[in-house]
Design a protein around this motif. Structure first.
Motif, PDB file in Angstrom:
ATOM      1  N   ALA A   1       0.823  -1.211   0.000  1.00 48.33           N
ATOM      2  CA  ALA A   1       0.000   0.000   0.000  1.00 48.33           C
ATOM      3  C   ALA A   1       0.855   1.257   0.000  1.00 48.33           C
ATOM      4  O   ALA A   1       0.582   2.213  -0.736  1.00 48.33           O
ATOM      5  CB  ALA A   1      -0.946   0.001   1.204  1.00 48.33           C
ATOM      6  N   ARG A   2       1.912   1.271   0.782  1.00 44.06           N
ATOM      7  CA  ARG A   2       2.783   2.447   0.836  1.00 44.06           C
ATOM      8  C   ARG A   2       3.510   2.652  -0.492  1.00 44.06           C
ATOM      9  O   ARG A   2       3.676   3.780  -0.951  1.00 44.06           O
ATOM     10  CB  ARG A   2       3.779   2.293   1.996  1.00 44.06           C
ATOM     11  N   ALA A   3       3.923   1.562  -1.130  1.00 41.60           N
ATOM     12  CA  ALA A   3       4.564   1.662  -2.443  1.00 41.60           C
ATOM     13  C   ALA A   3       3.566   2.170  -3.486  1.00 41.60           C
ATOM     14  O   ALA A   3       3.918   3.010  -4.323  1.00 41.60           O
ATOM     15  CB  ALA A   3       5.136   0.313  -2.861  1.00 41.60           C
ATOM     16  N   VAL A   4       2.335   1.696  -3.413  1.00 39.49           N
ATOM     17  CA  VAL A   4       1.295   2.167  -4.345  1.00 39.49           C
ATOM     18  C   VAL A   4       1.093   3.669  -4.162  1.00 39.49           C
ATOM     19  O   VAL A   4       0.988   4.410  -5.145  1.00 39.49           O
ATOM     20  CB  VAL A   4      -0.021   1.384  -4.138  1.00 39.49           C
ATOM     21  N   ARG A   5       1.052   4.144  -2.919  1.00 41.15           N
ATOM     22  CA  ARG A   5       0.894   5.577  -2.684  1.00 41.15           C
ATOM     23  C   ARG A   5       2.026   6.369  -3.340  1.00 41.15           C
ATOM     24  O   ARG A   5       1.797   7.379  -4.003  1.00 41.15           O
ATOM     25  CB  ARG A   5       0.866   5.893  -1.193  1.00 41.15           C
ATOM     26  N   ALA A   6       3.246   5.909  -3.168  1.00 39.52           N
ATOM     27  CA  ALA A   6       4.402   6.602  -3.755  1.00 39.52           C
ATOM     28  C   ALA A   6       4.312   6.617  -5.279  1.00 39.52           C
ATOM     29  O   ALA A   6       4.485   7.658  -5.918  1.00 39.52           O
ATOM     30  CB  ALA A   6       5.698   5.939  -3.295  1.00 39.52           C
ATOM     31  N   ILE A   7       4.025   5.483  -5.862  1.00 42.84           N
ATOM     32  CA  ILE A   7       3.970   5.372  -7.325  1.00 42.84           C
ATOM     33  C   ILE A   7       2.852   6.236  -7.894  1.00 42.84           C
ATOM     34  O   ILE A   7       3.055   6.982  -8.862  1.00 42.84           O
ATOM     35  CB  ILE A   7       3.821   3.897  -7.738  1.00 42.84           C
ATOM     36  N   LEU A   8       1.671   6.165  -7.295  1.00 42.47           N
ATOM     37  CA  LEU A   8       0.534   6.941  -7.816  1.00 42.47           C
ATOM     38  C   LEU A   8       0.656   8.431  -7.512  1.00 42.47           C
ATOM     39  O   LEU A   8      -0.122   9.225  -8.028  1.00 42.47           O
ATOM     40  CB  LEU A   8      -0.782   6.371  -7.304  1.00 42.47           C
ATOM     41  N   SER A   9       1.646   8.820  -6.720  1.00 42.91           N
ATOM     42  CA  SER A   9       1.878  10.253  -6.512  1.00 42.91           C
ATOM     43  C   SER A   9       2.458  10.898  -7.769  1.00 42.91           C
ATOM     44  O   SER A   9       2.402  12.116  -7.911  1.00 42.91           O
ATOM     45  CB  SER A   9       2.806  10.488  -5.307  1.00 42.91           C
ATOM     46  N   VAL A  10       2.993  10.086  -8.670  1.00 43.13           N
ATOM     47  CA  VAL A  10       3.555  10.619  -9.918  1.00 43.13           C
ATOM     48  C   VAL A  10       2.968   9.967 -11.169  1.00 43.13           C
ATOM     49  O   VAL A  10       3.128  10.486 -12.270  1.00 43.13           O
ATOM     50  CB  VAL A  10       5.102  10.480  -9.959  1.00 43.13           C
ATOM     51  N   LEU A  11       2.300   8.834 -11.042  1.00 45.37           N
ATOM     52  CA  LEU A  11       1.782   8.090 -12.197  1.00 45.37           C
ATOM     53  C   LEU A  11       0.287   8.295 -12.355  1.00 45.37           C
ATOM     54  O   LEU A  11      -0.484   7.898 -11.471  1.00 45.37           O
ATOM     55  CB  LEU A  11       2.071   6.589 -12.033  1.00 45.37           C
ATOM     56  N   PRO A  12      -0.154   8.891 -13.474  1.00 44.77           N
ATOM     57  CA  PRO A  12      -1.596   9.010 -13.702  1.00 44.77           C
ATOM     58  C   PRO A  12      -2.164   7.668 -14.157  1.00 44.77           C
ATOM     59  O   PRO A  12      -1.524   6.943 -14.922  1.00 44.77           O
ATOM     60  CB  PRO A  12      -1.686  10.042 -14.833  1.00 44.77           C
ATOM     61  N   LEU A  13      -3.351   7.326 -13.666  1.00 43.17           N
ATOM     62  CA  LEU A  13      -4.016   6.112 -14.143  1.00 43.17           C
ATOM     63  C   LEU A  13      -4.799   6.413 -15.409  1.00 43.17           C
ATOM     64  O   LEU A  13      -5.304   7.520 -15.601  1.00 43.17           O
ATOM     65  CB  LEU A  13      -4.941   5.548 -13.064  1.00 43.17           C
ATOM     66  N   ASP A  14      -4.911   5.415 -16.253  1.00 47.90           N
ATOM     67  CA  ASP A  14      -5.588   5.550 -17.545  1.00 47.90           C
ATOM     68  C   ASP A  14      -7.090   5.745 -17.350  1.00 47.90           C
ATOM     69  O   ASP A  14      -7.752   4.933 -16.701  1.00 47.90           O
ATOM     70  CB  ASP A  14      -5.333   4.308 -18.388  1.00 47.90           C
TER      71      ASP A  14
END
Length: 165
Positions: free
Chosen positions: A56-69
């Motif tokens: 969950a913490r890694a997902v938060r970090a990644i989605l802080s810069v990655l837009p979802l389609d």
């Protein structure tokens, strides 16, 4: 250190996330996933790591810069629990909260059967292994786009822009 970047995002992860294009997929996996073997078949061809943290913490970090389609029905997917595909273990519920928070709306995970997940992961742009020790902390995210502010909203919804008078 860099300003406004989550400190979990190391140089290799940032490079891969930036290099991905619209529609490319990133796999975030737990410590039990055969990450190195699977990562060798991805576009990047090597495993990336965000050690010392849970999914969950890694997902938060990644989605802080990655837009979802926004052009697909399920831009976020999860590995199904073997024998109970409807089950949502705590690790997946926690990651779901991070996805929803990052998007500012509910974006339910699409389920993927375990072996289908492995096959899909091999076709991803990259695999990022976390230190997650709980099973089923495995997810796929499809990268979206960031458009200029003057792009008509119809384009965001997948329609043709309307004539302006």
């Amino acid at each position: 250190m860099l300003k406004n970047l989550d400190p979990l995002l190391n140089a290799d992860v940032l490079y891969a996330l930036r290099a991905m294009g619209h529609g490319d997929e990133v796999v975030v996996c737990d410590a039990n996933f055969p990450a190195d073997a699977v990562a060798r078949d991805t576009t990047l061809g090597r495993l990336l790591r965000i050690d010392g943290t849970d999914s969950a913490r890694a997902v938060r970090a990644i989605l802080s810069v990655l837009p979802l389609d926004t052009f697909v029905e399920t831009p976020a997917m999860r590995m199904e629990v073997v024998g109970d595909p409807q089950a949502l273990p705590a690790v997946q519920r926690e990651a779901q909260m991070e996805v929803d928070a990052a998007e500012g709306r509910a974006v339910p995970f699409g389920p993927i059967e375990r072996h289908a997940f492995y096959a899909r992961a091999r076709g991803a742009y990259c695999v990022i292994a976390t230190g997650e020790q709980r099973g089923y902390g495995c997810f796929v995210f499809k990268k979206g786009v960031i458009l200029a502010p003057d792009v008509p909203t119809e384009v965001l919804a997948g329609g043709a822009p309307k004539e302006r008078s």
